[in-house]
Each structure stands twice: as C-alpha cells, then as structure tokens.
Design a protein around this motif. Structure first.
Motif, PDB file in Angstrom:
ATOM      1  N   TYR A  78      -3.921  11.299   6.317  1.00 43.40           N
ATOM      2  CA  TYR A  78      -3.794  11.964   5.017  1.00 43.40           C
ATOM      3  C   TYR A  78      -3.330  13.408   5.164  1.00 43.40           C
ATOM      4  CZ  TYR A  78      -6.328   7.784   3.722  1.00 43.40           C
ATOM      5  OH  TYR A  78      -6.705   6.478   3.563  1.00 43.40           O
ATOM      6  N   LEU A 116       0.325  12.989   5.356  1.00 38.56           N
ATOM      7  CA  LEU A 116       0.881  12.713   4.026  1.00 38.56           C
ATOM      8  C   LEU A 116       0.890  13.965   3.147  1.00 38.56           C
ATOM      9  CD1 LEU A 116      -0.678   9.208   3.209  1.00 38.56           C
ATOM     10  CD2 LEU A 116       1.606   9.715   4.095  1.00 38.56           C
ATOM     11  N   GLU A 153      -3.346   1.484   0.712  1.00 40.12           N
ATOM     12  CA  GLU A 153      -3.178   2.801   0.102  1.00 40.12           C
ATOM     13  C   GLU A 153      -2.288   3.707   0.951  1.00 40.12           C
ATOM     14  OE1 GLU A 153      -3.978   5.884  -2.806  1.00 40.12           O
ATOM     15  OE2 GLU A 153      -3.765   3.700  -2.775  1.00 40.12           O
ATOM     16  N   ARG A 180       1.297   2.628   0.438  1.00 36.56           N
ATOM     17  CA  ARG A 180       1.776   3.016  -0.898  1.00 36.56           C
ATOM     18  C   ARG A 180       2.073   4.510  -0.954  1.00 36.56           C
ATOM     19  NH1 ARG A 180      -2.060  -0.957  -3.225  1.00 36.56           N
ATOM     20  NH2 ARG A 180      -3.690   0.630  -3.141  1.00 36.56           N
ATOM     21  N   GLN A 181       1.128   5.308  -0.432  1.00 36.21           N
ATOM     22  CA  GLN A 181       1.293   6.758  -0.505  1.00 36.21           C
ATOM     23  C   GLN A 181       2.480   7.233   0.332  1.00 36.21           C
ATOM     24  OE1 GLN A 181      -0.410   9.079  -2.367  1.00 36.21           O
ATOM     25  NE2 GLN A 181      -1.403   7.358  -3.375  1.00 36.21           N
ATOM     26  N   SER A 182       2.658   6.658   1.505  1.00 35.02           N
ATOM     27  CA  SER A 182       3.780   7.088   2.359  1.00 35.02           C
ATOM     28  C   SER A 182       5.120   6.740   1.714  1.00 35.02           C
ATOM     29  CB  SER A 182       3.674   6.455   3.753  1.00 35.02           C
ATOM     30  OG  SER A 182       3.715   5.041   3.697  1.00 35.02           O
ATOM     31  N   LYS A 183       5.193   5.575   1.061  1.00 33.58           N
ATOM     32  CA  LYS A 183       6.427   5.199   0.365  1.00 33.58           C
ATOM     33  C   LYS A 183       6.679   6.123  -0.817  1.00 33.58           C
ATOM     34  CE  LYS A 183       6.427   0.300   1.666  1.00 33.58           C
ATOM     35  NZ  LYS A 183       6.208  -1.092   1.194  1.00 33.58           N
ATOM     36  N   LYS A 184       5.634   6.439  -1.551  1.00 37.98           N
ATOM     37  CA  LYS A 184       5.763   7.315  -2.706  1.00 37.98           C
ATOM     38  C   LYS A 184       6.258   8.699  -2.294  1.00 37.98           C
ATOM     39  CE  LYS A 184       2.033   8.828  -4.943  1.00 37.98           C
ATOM     40  NZ  LYS A 184       0.838   8.798  -5.834  1.00 37.98           N
ATOM     41  N   LEU A 185       5.816   9.145  -1.116  1.00 33.47           N
ATOM     42  CA  LEU A 185       6.187  10.475  -0.631  1.00 33.47           C
ATOM     43  C   LEU A 185       7.467  10.474   0.199  1.00 33.47           C
ATOM     44  CD1 LEU A 185       2.575  11.520   0.357  1.00 33.47           C
ATOM     45  CD2 LEU A 185       3.926  12.555  -1.472  1.00 33.47           C
ATOM     46  N   GLY A 186       7.994   9.279   0.474  1.00 37.78           N
ATOM     47  CA  GLY A 186       9.223   9.185   1.251  1.00 37.78           C
ATOM     48  C   GLY A 186       9.057   9.569   2.707  1.00 37.78           C
ATOM     49  N   ASP A 211      -4.328  13.852  -2.232  1.00 37.09           N
ATOM     50  CA  ASP A 211      -4.076  13.487  -3.628  1.00 37.09           C
ATOM     51  C   ASP A 211      -4.800  14.414  -4.604  1.00 37.09           C
ATOM     52  OD1 ASP A 211      -6.502  12.484  -2.710  1.00 37.09           O
ATOM     53  OD2 ASP A 211      -6.411  10.649  -3.878  1.00 37.09           O
TER      54      ASP A 211
END
Length: 200
Positions: free
Chosen positions: A15, A18, A67, A70-76, A187
C-alpha cells in the motif's frame, strides 16, 4: 500555520507502493512538512491487535489480493501480487531511508517510491545493497549512505516502532497530521488533503 505530517510506514507494504508520491504532492500543495518514520510492521502487528499476512484468515487474504489488483489497475501501476523477493529483510532499506533523511539533498518521496517499486513492480530484493544504491542514486542521494550510519539507523528504526505504537499506529502507510489527526491507508490520502484544506 505550518502543518507537519509524521509518516509511519513499512518498506515491505504494497500500500506504500500504491501511495506513490501523492503524499508529497499533497504536502507541497499545503506547505506541509513530512518526517519519514520507517518501522518494523511485523513487530507492530501483534502489539496493536493485528496479524501478519501469513497468519490471517484465507478470506482476508483473498480479499486483500482482489483489492490490491483493483487498486493497482486504478492507479495505473505495474504490480506483482506475489513478487519474487517478498517478504525480505526490511531493515537495510529502512536504514537507507533514515540515513537519507538525515543527510538531505535528495527527494525522499522518490526514494520511498523507488524502494517499494523495486519490490512490487521490479521484483528485486531490497535487502541487497546494490538495489538500495540504485534507489538512492535515482532519488538524488549519495549511494554510499547504505554503508554509513547503520547504528543510528538501527536505533531510529527501533524508536520509530515504539513511537508508532504509542501514538496509535497499527498499519502501513499511516499518516499523523499535527498531534493526533490519524489517517490509515493510501486510500485515505484524499481525506488528509481535505483536512489540510480545512474541508474536514
């Protein structure tokens, strides 16, 4: 009024990776200062009612996996759920961060991100001196910092754990604004930003 953020974290935390350099961007926007406080998260968990990943219920670990992806994809951000060198010894990378903060002259946010990116995106072992030297160089610090200040690094690393436990830190990343405004997790950076702006 100048705001200050104490940033408690583990160099092994996905995290923290991220989070990228969003903390530094937020601090710059509000003229806030940051003190970086790497600590031993494995030692912190049992002291604050938590469990290390290896000891968590499968349902929690399955959710964690979903999670994180998902978060890594959302942040590119490139992300390996099971990197080749995790877990590893977090002490050398933590000492390097402590030494860099004491020495100054480079970009602390870039250093923390380079180290965590080495774990989760590049699958390198951040206990290795050559990896840490490359991270220090990338962030504008003297790579020789890995060879100096080991005793001070060890003492500060231990002190950060005690301070974190005393101030209510129980996870990573963990941000304390001023005396006691606590924010847990990458987050919650938006909430930290809003608090600094006076909206929360």
């Amino acid at each position: 009024m100048t705001h200050h953020i104490d940033y408690f974290f583990s160099t092994l935390s996905p995290y923290v990776y991220l989070a990228g350099t969003r903390l530094e961007q937020i601090a710059a926007r509000h003229g806030a200062t940051i003190t970086y406080k790497p600590l031993d998260i494995v030692a912190l968990f049992p002291r604050t009612g938590g469990a290390s990943p290896a000891d968590r219920h499968p349902a929690r670990m399955e959710y964690r996996a979903q999670e994180l992806m998902r978060q890594s994809k959302k942040l590119g951000l490139t992300f390996h759920l099971k990197p080749a060198h995790w877990p590893t010894n977090a002490a050398p990378s933590s000492y390097a961060i402590i030494a860099a903060q004491m020495a100054g002259g480079g970009d602390m946010g870039a250093l923390v991100h380079a180290i965590t990116r080495a774990v989760w995106a590049e699958e390198e072992d951040i206990a290795e001196d050559t990896v840490l030297k490359a991270c220090l160089t990338e962030a504008g610090f003297d790579p020789g910092l890995t060879e100096s200040g080991l005793l001070a690094g060890a003492e500060t690393y231990a002190a950060n754990l005690e301070e974190g436990a005393a101030r209510g830190v129980f996870g990573s990343p963990f941000y304390i604004l001023g005396e006691d405004q606590r924010f847990w997790g990458q987050d919650r950076l938006e909430d930290l930003d809003a608090t600094l702006a006076g909206r929360l």
